[in-house]
Design an enzyme around this catalytic site. Structure first.
Site, PDB file in Angstrom:
ATOM      1  CG  MET A 113      -2.043  -1.077   1.264  1.00  0.00           C
ATOM      2  SD  MET A 113      -3.064  -1.132   2.814  1.00  0.00           S
ATOM      3  CE  MET A 113      -3.448   0.655   2.773  1.00  0.00           C
ATOM      4  CG  ASP A 114       2.511   2.148   3.599  1.00  0.00           C
ATOM      5  OD1 ASP A 114       1.246   2.537   3.597  1.00  0.00           O
ATOM      6  OD2 ASP A 114       2.779   1.268   4.474  1.00  0.00           O
ATOM      7  CD  GLU A 115       5.625   6.764  -0.353  1.00  0.00           C
ATOM      8  OE1 GLU A 115       5.878   7.346  -1.549  1.00  0.00           O
ATOM      9  OE2 GLU A 115       5.003   7.192   0.594  1.00  0.00           O
TER      10      GLU A 115
END
Length: 166
Positions: free
Chosen positions: A1-3
């Site tokens: 998810m992150d980045e």
């Protein structure tokens, strides 16, 4: 998810600038982690922010990710896999964030784990460590910390993902 679909770096920069009133430029020293861009005496601030309840709840959505992932679902069995176990408070935040921004992804297609050991055909990630022992097609999603890596097929935007996979 992150980045990849959620902009955690943008949130860190916003909080850091709020607390220290110092412009943070991630263009410098490509390939370093975020904490390499701040003074040594406060470089642990990243870990404090990311471990706070609510940090992951209001992240900005990466441009075009919703539209392209929805289109990918027409052709592929799409799963969201996040190493959420690393940050204890992120589980509820990430679940609620997904429900708000990606309601078309069924909860059974969201996997929160420790290590991303998945047996899939394609993985899109900003962390090359998640490609170790992966036998499918890895797509490295550009983020400041991975700008110096050249051994993987790179995607800079969700438009590029669409061009490759749709």
């Amino acid at each position: 998810m992150d980045e990849v679909i959620a902009d955690a770096l943008g949130k860190f920069i916003k909080l850091y600038n709020r607390d220290f009133n110092v412009p943070l430029d991630l263009k410098i020293d490509a390939g370093n982690e975020i904490y390499h861009h701040v003074p040594q005496d406060v470089n642990q601030k990243w870990f404090e922010y990311i471990n706070e309840p609510g940090f992951f709840r209001d992240l900005e959505v990466i441009a075009d990710s919703q539209r392209v992932i929805k289109a990918l679902q027409e052709k592929y069995d799409v799963y969201i896999v996040s190493a959420a176990m690393e940050f204890r408070n992120s589980l509820i935040d990430k679940y609620d964030w997904m429900a708000e921004h990606f309601p078309f992804i069924d909860w059974q297609h969201i996997m929160f784990c420790g290590n991303k050991i998945v047996n899939v055909d394609i993985i899109i990630d900003d962390r090359a460590k998640n490609f170790v022992n992966f036998t499918g097609r890895p797509l490295l999603f550009t983020s400041p910390h991975n700008l110096l890596l050249t051994e993987y097929e790179r995607v800079n935007t969700w438009e590029e993902v669409a061009g490759l996979l749709l």
